[in-house]
Design an enzyme around this catalytic site. Structure first.
Site, PDB file in Angstrom:
ATOM      1  N   ASN A  11     -10.668  20.125 -13.928  1.00 61.39           N
ATOM      2  CA  ASN A  11     -10.843  19.559 -15.262  1.00 61.39           C
ATOM      3  C   ASN A  11     -10.450  18.089 -15.167  1.00 61.39           C
ATOM      4  OD1 ASN A  11     -10.744  18.811 -17.933  1.00 61.39           O
ATOM      5  ND2 ASN A  11      -9.000  20.115 -18.466  1.00 61.39           N
ATOM      6  N   TRP A  12     -11.451  17.251 -15.083  1.00 57.15           N
ATOM      7  CA  TRP A  12     -11.177  15.822 -14.878  1.00 57.15           C
ATOM      8  C   TRP A  12     -10.645  15.142 -16.132  1.00 57.15           C
ATOM      9  CZ3 TRP A  12     -16.085  13.733 -11.817  1.00 57.15           C
ATOM     10  CH2 TRP A  12     -16.212  14.460 -10.620  1.00 57.15           C
ATOM     11  N   LYS A  13     -10.754  15.828 -17.257  1.00 54.73           N
ATOM     12  CA  LYS A  13     -10.334  15.246 -18.546  1.00 54.73           C
ATOM     13  C   LYS A  13     -11.037  13.889 -18.738  1.00 54.73           C
ATOM     14  CE  LYS A  13      -6.179  17.965 -18.283  1.00 54.73           C
ATOM     15  NZ  LYS A  13      -4.766  18.155 -18.651  1.00 54.73           N
ATOM     16  N   HIS A  97      -9.433  24.227 -24.791  1.00 55.75           N
ATOM     17  CA  HIS A  97      -8.352  23.633 -24.006  1.00 55.75           C
ATOM     18  C   HIS A  97      -7.236  23.204 -24.969  1.00 55.75           C
ATOM     19  CE1 HIS A  97      -6.040  20.842 -21.606  1.00 55.75           C
ATOM     20  NE2 HIS A  97      -6.517  21.472 -20.552  1.00 55.75           N
ATOM     21  N   GLU A  99      -5.516  20.640 -25.198  1.00 58.89           N
ATOM     22  CA  GLU A  99      -5.637  19.269 -25.715  1.00 58.89           C
ATOM     23  C   GLU A  99      -6.650  19.216 -26.861  1.00 58.89           C
ATOM     24  OE1 GLU A  99      -6.274  17.395 -21.904  1.00 58.89           O
ATOM     25  OE2 GLU A  99      -4.208  17.884 -21.375  1.00 58.89           O
ATOM     26  N   GLU A 169      -3.086  28.817 -19.686  1.00 62.33           N
ATOM     27  CA  GLU A 169      -2.463  27.517 -19.440  1.00 62.33           C
ATOM     28  C   GLU A 169      -1.274  27.327 -20.381  1.00 62.33           C
ATOM     29  OE1 GLU A 169      -5.335  24.552 -17.486  1.00 62.33           O
ATOM     30  OE2 GLU A 169      -5.713  24.498 -19.629  1.00 62.33           O
ATOM     31  N   GLY A 175       0.269  18.948 -17.152  1.00 62.63           N
ATOM     32  CA  GLY A 175       0.523  17.530 -16.929  1.00 62.63           C
ATOM     33  C   GLY A 175       1.999  17.176 -16.880  1.00 62.63           C
ATOM     34  N   SER A 214      -0.170  22.132 -13.948  1.00 62.99           N
ATOM     35  CA  SER A 214       0.513  21.512 -12.800  1.00 62.99           C
ATOM     36  C   SER A 214       0.334  22.287 -11.498  1.00 62.99           C
ATOM     37  CB  SER A 214       2.000  21.293 -13.104  1.00 62.99           C
ATOM     38  OG  SER A 214       2.154  20.382 -14.183  1.00 62.99           O
ATOM     39  N   GLY A 235      -5.948  20.098 -13.412  1.00 62.19           N
ATOM     40  CA  GLY A 235      -6.125  18.807 -14.061  1.00 62.19           C
ATOM     41  C   GLY A 235      -5.862  17.675 -13.079  1.00 62.19           C
ATOM     42  N   GLY A 236      -4.649  17.145 -13.112  1.00 59.38           N
ATOM     43  CA  GLY A 236      -4.303  15.974 -12.308  1.00 59.38           C
ATOM     44  C   GLY A 236      -4.701  16.078 -10.844  1.00 59.38           C
TER      45      GLY A 236
HETATM   46  P1  PGA Z   1      -2.692  19.707 -14.994  1.00 55.73           P
HETATM   47  O1  PGA Z   1      -3.771  20.086 -16.132  1.00 55.73           O
HETATM   48  O2  PGA Z   1      -3.114  20.394 -13.735  1.00 55.73           O
HETATM   49  O3  PGA Z   1      -2.742  18.207 -14.897  1.00 55.73           O
HETATM   50  O4  PGA Z   1      -1.379  20.213 -15.478  1.00 55.73           O
HETATM   51  C1  PGA Z   1      -4.311  21.372 -16.233  1.00 55.73           C
HETATM   52  C2  PGA Z   1      -5.258  21.448 -17.393  1.00 55.73           C
HETATM   53  O5  PGA Z   1      -4.945  20.885 -18.459  1.00 55.73           O
HETATM   54  O6  PGA Z   1      -6.335  22.058 -17.330  1.00 55.73           O
END
Ligand code: PGA
Length: 254
Positions: A11-13, A97, A99, A169, A175, A214, A235-236
């Site tokens: 997930n590149w956001k 998600h 967010e 999640e 994050g 994470s 994500g990251g």
């Molecule tokens: P993260 O994000 O790996 O940076 O914690 C995961 C996500 O939000 O899908």
């Protein structure tokens, strides 16, 4: 029963550029052949879906991060309809998600509508669920997961999960560098699968439940070991091909 096929999704956001996407995708495509057991998915920002689609190969799949909750295209400024995502080459779409829920006010009802629209348009929804830290501390984790899952079950029914993926999640792990322990992840995954199993054991046994929050190269192997953990939503660490492919290798090694 053999375990379900692992899925590792990036997930590149709201990250990336034409240049950085190219080198990221090249690294992923080059490494995909080393992970034949693993389905690999990338979810770039919408504006990059078409150029990324043109760079993909080696069986790496494309997904979007969001879609409109509308059945039909029309006058919805700023929104993207699922048919457009299909045309751009997407097979998957993230739905709900945390967010989107927390920053853009997506309610359980909106998430359930998006899930339904995605499926109707032949996109596989990746339904994201998870509790906040306050909810975990108040021992509300299962109640929150049940509420978020039931909103979709009530609208689409358990059979919809024959063509869907779930991502657990915990919001406090996204994050933050803080991950759920293997036991915490497995426990939440087992709860989600159990809730589906009460309605349909076959579907519950086949649905893939990803862990997200994470996930890094050094913790992926341990997290993916849970019997109900079928991969990760990253994500990251999905923004560096080396890290992302190391996580795919951790799934391959299970
Ligand atoms: P993260 O994000 O790996 O940076 O914690 C995961 C996500 O939000 O899908």
């Amino acid at each position: 029963m053999s375990k379900r096929q692992y899925l590792v999704a990036g997930n590149w956001k709201m990250n990336g550029s034409t240049a950085s996407n190219r080198s990221l995708v090249e690294g992923i495509v080059a490494g995909a052949g080393d992970c034949p057991k693993v389905e690999i998915l990338v979810c770039p920002p919408s504006v990059y879906l078409c150029p990324v689609a043109a760079l993909l190969g080696g069986g790496v799949r494309l997904g979007a991060q969001n879609l409109a909750d509308q059945d039909k295209p029309g006058a919805y400024t700023g929104e993207i309809h699922g048919t457009m995502l299909r045309e751009a080459g997407c097979d998957y779409v993230l739905v709900g998600h945390s967010e989107r829920r927390a920053l853009y006010g997506e309610s359980d009802a909106v998430v359930a509508a998006k899930f339904g629209v995605a499926q109707a348009l032949d996109l596989v929804p990746v339904l994201c669920l998870g509790e906040t830290l306050a909810e975990r501390d108040a021992e509300q984790t299962e109640a929150v997961l049940a509420r978020q899952l039931d909103a979709v079950l009530d609208r689409s029914g358990v059979h919809a999960f024959a063509r869907a993926v779930i991502a657990y999640e915990p919001v406090w792990a996204i994050g933050t560098g803080r991950t759920a322990s293997t036991a915490q992840a497995q426990e939440a995954h087992a709860f989600i699968r159990g809730r589906l199993a009460a309605l349909d054991a076959t579907i519950a046994g086949s649905v893939r439940i990803l862990y997200g929050g994470s996930v890094k190269p050094d913790n992926a192997r341990e997290l993916f070991a849970g019997v109900d953990v079928d991969g990760g939503l990253i994500g990251g660490a999905s923004l560096k091909s080396q890290d992302f492919m190391a996580i795919c290798a951790a799934a391959q090694a299970q």
